[in-house]
Scaffold this active site. Structure first.
Site, PDB file in Angstrom:
ATOM      1  N   ASP A  31       0.849  -1.192   0.000  1.00 20.42           N
ATOM      2  CA  ASP A  31       0.000   0.000   0.000  1.00 20.42           C
ATOM      3  C   ASP A  31       0.889   1.247   0.000  1.00 20.42           C
ATOM      4  O   ASP A  31       1.908   1.312   0.690  1.00 20.42           O
ATOM      5  CB  ASP A  31      -0.906  -0.007   1.246  1.00 20.42           C
ATOM      6  CG  ASP A  31      -2.059   0.963   1.108  1.00 20.42           C
ATOM      7  OD1 ASP A  31      -3.220   0.505   0.993  1.00 20.42           O
ATOM      8  OD2 ASP A  31      -1.823   2.198   1.102  1.00 20.42           O
ATOM      9  N   ILE A  32       0.486   2.236  -0.752  1.00 14.96           N
ATOM     10  CA  ILE A  32       1.286   3.465  -0.889  1.00 14.96           C
ATOM     11  C   ILE A  32       1.269   4.293   0.404  1.00 14.96           C
ATOM     12  O   ILE A  32       2.206   5.065   0.655  1.00 14.96           O
ATOM     13  CB  ILE A  32       0.807   4.281  -2.120  1.00 14.96           C
ATOM     14  CG1 ILE A  32       1.898   5.172  -2.654  1.00 14.96           C
ATOM     15  CG2 ILE A  32      -0.464   5.064  -1.820  1.00 14.96           C
ATOM     16  CD1 ILE A  32       1.613   5.720  -4.048  1.00 14.96           C
ATOM     17  N   HIS A  61     -10.249  -5.308  -3.368  1.00 14.63           N
ATOM     18  CA  HIS A  61      -8.919  -5.536  -2.788  1.00 14.63           C
ATOM     19  C   HIS A  61      -9.043  -5.946  -1.337  1.00 14.63           C
ATOM     20  O   HIS A  61      -9.934  -5.489  -0.623  1.00 14.63           O
ATOM     21  CB  HIS A  61      -8.035  -4.286  -2.916  1.00 14.63           C
ATOM     22  CG  HIS A  61      -8.672  -3.026  -2.433  1.00 14.63           C
ATOM     23  ND1 HIS A  61      -9.617  -2.332  -3.182  1.00 14.63           N
ATOM     24  CD2 HIS A  61      -8.535  -2.331  -1.282  1.00 14.63           C
ATOM     25  CE1 HIS A  61     -10.000  -1.261  -2.503  1.00 14.63           C
ATOM     26  NE2 HIS A  61      -9.376  -1.247  -1.351  1.00 14.63           N
ATOM     27  N   LEU A  62      -8.135  -6.817  -0.932  1.00 16.42           N
ATOM     28  CA  LEU A  62      -8.051  -7.252   0.459  1.00 16.42           C
ATOM     29  C   LEU A  62      -6.828  -6.586   1.066  1.00 16.42           C
ATOM     30  O   LEU A  62      -5.733  -6.668   0.504  1.00 16.42           O
ATOM     31  CB  LEU A  62      -7.891  -8.776   0.553  1.00 16.42           C
ATOM     32  CG  LEU A  62      -9.122  -9.636   0.258  1.00 16.42           C
ATOM     33  CD1 LEU A  62      -9.566  -9.523  -1.188  1.00 16.42           C
ATOM     34  CD2 LEU A  62      -8.867 -11.093   0.613  1.00 16.42           C
ATOM     35  N   HIS A  63      -7.022  -5.897   2.192  1.00 15.54           N
ATOM     36  CA  HIS A  63      -5.883  -5.339   2.914  1.00 15.54           C
ATOM     37  C   HIS A  63      -5.305  -6.422   3.818  1.00 15.54           C
ATOM     38  O   HIS A  63      -6.053  -7.112   4.521  1.00 15.54           O
ATOM     39  CB  HIS A  63      -6.330  -4.183   3.823  1.00 15.54           C
ATOM     40  CG  HIS A  63      -6.860  -2.980   3.117  1.00 15.54           C
ATOM     41  ND1 HIS A  63      -6.131  -1.823   2.952  1.00 15.54           N
ATOM     42  CD2 HIS A  63      -8.068  -2.736   2.553  1.00 15.54           C
ATOM     43  CE1 HIS A  63      -6.862  -0.919   2.323  1.00 15.54           C
ATOM     44  NE2 HIS A  63      -8.052  -1.444   2.063  1.00 15.54           N
ATOM     45  N   GLY A 110     -15.958   2.504   3.568  1.00 12.90           N
ATOM     46  CA  GLY A 110     -14.699   3.253   3.444  1.00 12.90           C
ATOM     47  C   GLY A 110     -13.896   2.892   2.213  1.00 12.90           C
ATOM     48  O   GLY A 110     -12.698   3.175   2.142  1.00 12.90           O
ATOM     49  N   GLN A 111     -14.553   2.283   1.203  1.00  9.97           N
ATOM     50  CA  GLN A 111     -13.830   1.910  -0.011  1.00  9.97           C
ATOM     51  C   GLN A 111     -13.527   3.158  -0.842  1.00  9.97           C
ATOM     52  O   GLN A 111     -14.441   3.939  -1.136  1.00  9.97           O
ATOM     53  CB  GLN A 111     -14.659   0.917  -0.844  1.00  9.97           C
ATOM     54  CG  GLN A 111     -13.917   0.418  -2.077  1.00  9.97           C
ATOM     55  CD  GLN A 111     -14.693  -0.661  -2.830  1.00  9.97           C
ATOM     56  OE1 GLN A 111     -15.832  -0.982  -2.498  1.00  9.97           O
ATOM     57  NE2 GLN A 111     -14.073  -1.206  -3.859  1.00  9.97           N
ATOM     58  N   ASN A 158     -12.854  -3.292   2.590  1.00  8.81           N
ATOM     59  CA  ASN A 158     -13.776  -2.159   2.660  1.00  8.81           C
ATOM     60  C   ASN A 158     -14.696  -2.222   1.443  1.00  8.81           C
ATOM     61  O   ASN A 158     -14.221  -2.398   0.317  1.00  8.81           O
ATOM     62  CB  ASN A 158     -12.987  -0.850   2.663  1.00  8.81           C
ATOM     63  CG  ASN A 158     -12.124  -0.695   3.904  1.00  8.81           C
ATOM     64  OD1 ASN A 158     -12.509  -1.134   4.979  1.00  8.81           O
ATOM     65  ND2 ASN A 158     -10.956  -0.094   3.753  1.00  8.81           N
TER      66      ASN A 158
HETATM   67  P1  5GP Z   1      -9.733   1.347   0.318  1.00 12.34           P
HETATM   68  O1  5GP Z   1      -9.832   2.631   1.088  1.00 12.34           O
HETATM   69  O2  5GP Z   1     -10.425   1.428  -1.017  1.00 12.34           O
HETATM   70  O3  5GP Z   1     -10.119   0.119   1.089  1.00 12.34           O
HETATM   71  O4  5GP Z   1      -8.178   1.126   0.055  1.00 12.34           O
HETATM   72  C1  5GP Z   1      -7.495   1.693  -1.000  1.00 12.34           C
HETATM   73  C2  5GP Z   1      -6.037   1.631  -0.630  1.00 12.34           C
HETATM   74  O5  5GP Z   1      -5.274   1.865  -1.788  1.00 12.34           O
HETATM   75  C3  5GP Z   1      -5.611   2.688   0.399  1.00 12.34           C
HETATM   76  O6  5GP Z   1      -5.067   2.046   1.548  1.00 12.34           O
HETATM   77  C4  5GP Z   1      -4.580   3.515  -0.349  1.00 12.34           C
HETATM   78  O7  5GP Z   1      -3.497   3.933   0.471  1.00 12.34           O
HETATM   79  C5  5GP Z   1      -4.121   2.579  -1.435  1.00 12.34           C
HETATM   80  N1  5GP Z   1      -3.671   3.243  -2.652  1.00 12.34           N
HETATM   81  C6  5GP Z   1      -4.279   4.295  -3.269  1.00 12.34           C
HETATM   82  N2  5GP Z   1      -3.593   4.639  -4.380  1.00 12.34           N
HETATM   83  C7  5GP Z   1      -2.537   3.773  -4.458  1.00 12.34           C
HETATM   84  C8  5GP Z   1      -1.465   3.653  -5.400  1.00 12.34           C
HETATM   85  O8  5GP Z   1      -1.348   4.379  -6.387  1.00 12.34           O
HETATM   86  N3  5GP Z   1      -0.561   2.671  -5.155  1.00 12.34           N
HETATM   87  C9  5GP Z   1      -0.653   1.840  -4.069  1.00 12.34           C
HETATM   88  N4  5GP Z   1       0.296   0.914  -3.931  1.00 12.34           N
HETATM   89  N5  5GP Z   1      -1.656   1.937  -3.163  1.00 12.34           N
HETATM   90  C10 5GP Z   1      -2.581   2.896  -3.359  1.00 12.34           C
END
Ligand code: 5GP
Ligand code: ZN
Length: 114
Positions: A29-30, A100-102, A93-94, A87
């Site tokens: 994750d970034i 995607h799975l964290h 909170g998506q 999420n």
């Molecule tokens: P969500 O909030 O949809 O469950 O998670 C999206 C995740 O994607 C966040 O934790 C966010 O930091 C990560 N993310 C967003 N943009 C990028 C990117 O360009 N590269 C990577 N590696 N992660 C990203």
């Protein structure tokens, strides 16, 4: 399609990949929320868990993604445990509309989540 994670899957946007196979890839994750924070995504575009049906292929894909989480956690030596989060939608909170799975680990997690 203008999807960030599809672009990471195709390689047109770079990411720190930690795992890949026929159906899924995983990358860091970034904005990591823990010492280990990976995202496991299907190669095929699926917008969210809410879009997943009950066909054999879709159920198998979900099992495959979870199995990938377990494999990555073993490779990262997260022997003390880890948190897996999906999420879904606005209330969930998506923020990226590609399933995607964290995988979060390397520290103790709080419960309940925020
Ligand atoms: P969500 O909030 O949809 O469950 O998670 C999206 C995740 O994607 C966040 O934790 C966010 O930091 C990560 N993310 C967003 N943009 C990028 C990117 O360009 N590269 C990577 N590696 N992660 C990203
Ligand atoms: Zn996508």
């Amino acid at each position: 399609m203008d999807c960030l994670f599809c672009k990471i899957v195709s390689g047109s946007i770079p990411a720190k990949k930690v795992f890949e196979d026929e159906h899924a890839i995983a990358f860091r994750d970034i904005h990591p929320q823990a010492p280990v924070h990976m995202l496991v995504v299907p190669r095929r575009h699926v917008a969210s868990l809410a879009e997943v049906g009950d066909s054999e292929g879709e159920v198998a894909l979900l099992g495959h993604l979870l199995s990938a989480v377990a494999e990555i956690a073993r490779a990262e030596k997260l022997a003390e445990g880890y948190r897996t989060v999906i999420n879904t939608g606005a209330d969930g909170g998506q923020t990226v509309n590609h399933l995607h799975l964290h995988l979060l680990g390397g520290r103790s997690m709080a419960w309940p989540p925020g």
